[in-house]
Design a protein around this motif. Sequence first.
Motif, PDB file in Angstrom:
ATOM      1  N   MET A 183       0.837  -1.200   0.000  1.00 55.44           N
ATOM      2  CA  MET A 183       0.000   0.000   0.000  1.00 55.44           C
ATOM      3  C   MET A 183       0.876   1.257   0.000  1.00 55.44           C
ATOM      4  O   MET A 183       0.567   2.240  -0.683  1.00 55.44           O
ATOM      5  CB  MET A 183      -0.909  -0.031   1.229  1.00 55.44           C
ATOM      6  CG  MET A 183      -2.062   0.944   1.158  1.00 55.44           C
ATOM      7  SD  MET A 183      -3.217   0.544  -0.180  1.00 55.44           S
ATOM      8  CE  MET A 183      -3.802   2.199  -0.546  1.00 55.44           C
ATOM      9  N   GLY A 190       2.155   7.715  -6.619  1.00 56.35           N
ATOM     10  CA  GLY A 190       1.447   8.932  -6.982  1.00 56.35           C
ATOM     11  C   GLY A 190       2.168  10.183  -6.525  1.00 56.35           C
ATOM     12  O   GLY A 190       1.846  11.288  -6.967  1.00 56.35           O
TER      13      GLY A 190
ATOM     14  N   ILE B 156      -6.417   0.200  -4.836  1.00 54.45           N
ATOM     15  CA  ILE B 156      -7.409   1.256  -5.095  1.00 54.45           C
ATOM     16  C   ILE B 156      -8.574   1.115  -4.118  1.00 54.45           C
ATOM     17  O   ILE B 156      -9.000   2.081  -3.489  1.00 54.45           O
ATOM     18  CB  ILE B 156      -7.921   1.182  -6.557  1.00 54.45           C
ATOM     19  CG1 ILE B 156      -6.796   1.512  -7.532  1.00 54.45           C
ATOM     20  CG2 ILE B 156      -9.118   2.115  -6.765  1.00 54.45           C
ATOM     21  CD1 ILE B 156      -7.107   1.158  -8.984  1.00 54.45           C
ATOM     22  N   ALA B 159      -7.419   2.162  -0.670  1.00 56.38           N
ATOM     23  CA  ALA B 159      -7.210   3.613  -0.565  1.00 56.38           C
ATOM     24  C   ALA B 159      -8.534   4.354  -0.453  1.00 56.38           C
ATOM     25  O   ALA B 159      -8.617   5.405   0.181  1.00 56.38           O
ATOM     26  CB  ALA B 159      -6.425   4.120  -1.779  1.00 56.38           C
ATOM     27  N   GLU B 182     -11.007  14.530  -4.771  1.00 53.64           N
ATOM     28  CA  GLU B 182      -9.567  14.741  -4.529  1.00 53.64           C
ATOM     29  C   GLU B 182      -8.862  13.403  -4.279  1.00 53.64           C
ATOM     30  O   GLU B 182      -7.746  13.180  -4.749  1.00 53.64           O
ATOM     31  CB  GLU B 182      -9.365  15.677  -3.337  1.00 53.64           C
ATOM     32  CG  GLU B 182      -9.707  17.133  -3.664  1.00 53.64           C
ATOM     33  CD  GLU B 182      -9.889  18.017  -2.431  1.00 53.64           C
ATOM     34  OE1 GLU B 182      -9.909  19.241  -2.604  1.00 53.64           O
ATOM     35  OE2 GLU B 182     -10.037  17.477  -1.304  1.00 53.64           O
ATOM     36  N   MET B 183      -9.526  12.523  -3.538  1.00 51.04           N
ATOM     37  CA  MET B 183      -8.928  11.220  -3.250  1.00 51.04           C
ATOM     38  C   MET B 183      -8.786  10.405  -4.533  1.00 51.04           C
ATOM     39  O   MET B 183      -7.771   9.731  -4.746  1.00 51.04           O
ATOM     40  CB  MET B 183      -9.801  10.489  -2.229  1.00 51.04           C
ATOM     41  CG  MET B 183      -9.113   9.314  -1.579  1.00 51.04           C
ATOM     42  SD  MET B 183      -7.693   9.828  -0.580  1.00 51.04           S
ATOM     43  CE  MET B 183      -6.678   8.362  -0.740  1.00 51.04           C
ATOM     44  N   PHE B 186      -5.835  11.606  -6.449  1.00 46.05           N
ATOM     45  CA  PHE B 186      -4.594  11.149  -5.806  1.00 46.05           C
ATOM     46  C   PHE B 186      -4.303   9.697  -6.202  1.00 46.05           C
ATOM     47  O   PHE B 186      -3.171   9.344  -6.533  1.00 46.05           O
ATOM     48  CB  PHE B 186      -4.717  11.280  -4.282  1.00 46.05           C
ATOM     49  CG  PHE B 186      -3.466  10.932  -3.530  1.00 46.05           C
ATOM     50  CD1 PHE B 186      -2.433  11.850  -3.405  1.00 46.05           C
ATOM     51  CD2 PHE B 186      -3.308   9.678  -2.954  1.00 46.05           C
ATOM     52  CE1 PHE B 186      -1.271  11.521  -2.708  1.00 46.05           C
ATOM     53  CE2 PHE B 186      -2.145   9.340  -2.253  1.00 46.05           C
ATOM     54  CZ  PHE B 186      -1.132  10.265  -2.142  1.00 46.05           C
ATOM     55  N   VAL B 187      -5.328   8.873  -6.190  1.00 44.11           N
ATOM     56  CA  VAL B 187      -5.177   7.463  -6.568  1.00 44.11           C
ATOM     57  C   VAL B 187      -4.782   7.350  -8.041  1.00 44.11           C
ATOM     58  O   VAL B 187      -3.890   6.570  -8.412  1.00 44.11           O
ATOM     59  CB  VAL B 187      -6.494   6.698  -6.280  1.00 44.11           C
ATOM     60  CG1 VAL B 187      -6.549   5.373  -7.008  1.00 44.11           C
ATOM     61  CG2 VAL B 187      -6.665   6.488  -4.774  1.00 44.11           C
ATOM     62  N   ALA B 189      -3.206   9.446  -9.862  1.00 43.20           N
ATOM     63  CA  ALA B 189      -1.846   9.936 -10.119  1.00 43.20           C
ATOM     64  C   ALA B 189      -0.841   8.791 -10.038  1.00 43.20           C
ATOM     65  O   ALA B 189       0.178   8.802 -10.740  1.00 43.20           O
ATOM     66  CB  ALA B 189      -1.478  11.038  -9.126  1.00 43.20           C
ATOM     67  N   GLY B 190      -1.123   7.811  -9.191  1.00 43.64           N
ATOM     68  CA  GLY B 190      -0.221   6.676  -9.072  1.00 43.64           C
ATOM     69  C   GLY B 190      -0.444   5.636 -10.145  1.00 43.64           C
ATOM     70  O   GLY B 190       0.396   4.753 -10.349  1.00 43.64           O
TER      71      GLY B 190
END
Lengths: 198, 198
Positions: A183, A190, B156, B159, B182-183, B186-187, B189-190
């Motif tokens: 995790m 990111g 995912i 998160a 927003e979350m 963020f996820v 982006a990875g």
Amino acid sequence: MSHPERDTRRCIVDAAERFFRDIGYQKTTVADIAKSLRMSPANVYRFFDSKKSINEAVLARFKGELEESLSLIIAEPRSAGSRLREMLMASYRINQARFIDQQRMQEMVCAAMEESWDAILGHIERYDALIGKVVAEGVASGEFRPVDPQAATQCIRTAMIRFQHPLLMAQCARIPGPSAEEMIEFVMAGLEQPKTGA
Amino acid sequence: MSHPERDTRRCIVDAAERFFRDIGYQKTTVADIAKSLRMSPANVYRFFDSKKSINEAVLARFKGELEESLSLIIAEPRSAGSRLREMLMASYRINQARFIDQQRMQEMVCAAMEESWDAILGHIERYDALIGKVVAEGVASGEFRPVDPQAATQCIRTAMIRFQHPLLMAQCARIPGPSAEEMIEFVMAGLEQPKTGA
């Protein structure tokens, strides 16, 4: 506070933590704690005005130890990514050692969430400040993407909640899912700048 | 199953859901459900062998609706990233509409977590299969990084747990943190390949 007073306070918190762990927060009374220390309840009340206040002190000490561990990692001369990974892993290990297989300690935290919300918020703010410091350093050095450090910190904390929240640590252990290490790597993907020339 | 039998089954599930929402899972009895439908408890037991089985049917219907919504999004002719964002947002919205401000519905899910773990695991597996399909498509097309789709899907889901778990949706609403949008960013982006030439 004089030495003897500080010692008495510490003994009360020690005894309370044992009771919360062994018989649970709900079933523990201030009289139990006093009796185990051969004190009168009135003497305990000289230090703490309620069981709720004792619980806050137990939680504050535990969170203080966690914050101390994170501060030590922050001070190490290593990359932001390396320190952030270790801070997230340390948070997980410390919470796990305290809460996993200890349903009664979860009860203590759940009680604090009901009764001492300001204390919980204070711990979250200090946790965010510690994580946010390293995120900001990584952004400033160009090691991380140009994210807003505070917003990214809140996303990191939210993404890692399964590895921090006492109840979820117990529930999610039974669900197929990533290890804490996996995790953390997902979160870091990111955050870190893509490796150039890879 | 004949039509009348299917209708009776549906009426029982409807009535149970109303009781669970209005007075809570623990306080609802099979006799309450039967009485509200002018049936004998014995007739209800012809369809469901226990309150636990009725709860599983309520949850299965709700999760079925969620899975149906996600399947419709999967089928849309759009990029994997765009569909995945919408699937995560839809999961949040559907769960929120069902659980937020409805403490009693949380009680129903908590009961299922205690009593019907296999059913919960089944829902998680189907959710992962739906999300995993789009992740795999994004990886195959090069839109996403070359991650393992199953492992990334579990990350995912983990998160995003704050936006899915009934208890956390209530608790975390009081903590400073990212919005669902927003979350999700963020996820993503990875997961997404860095934009070239940016």
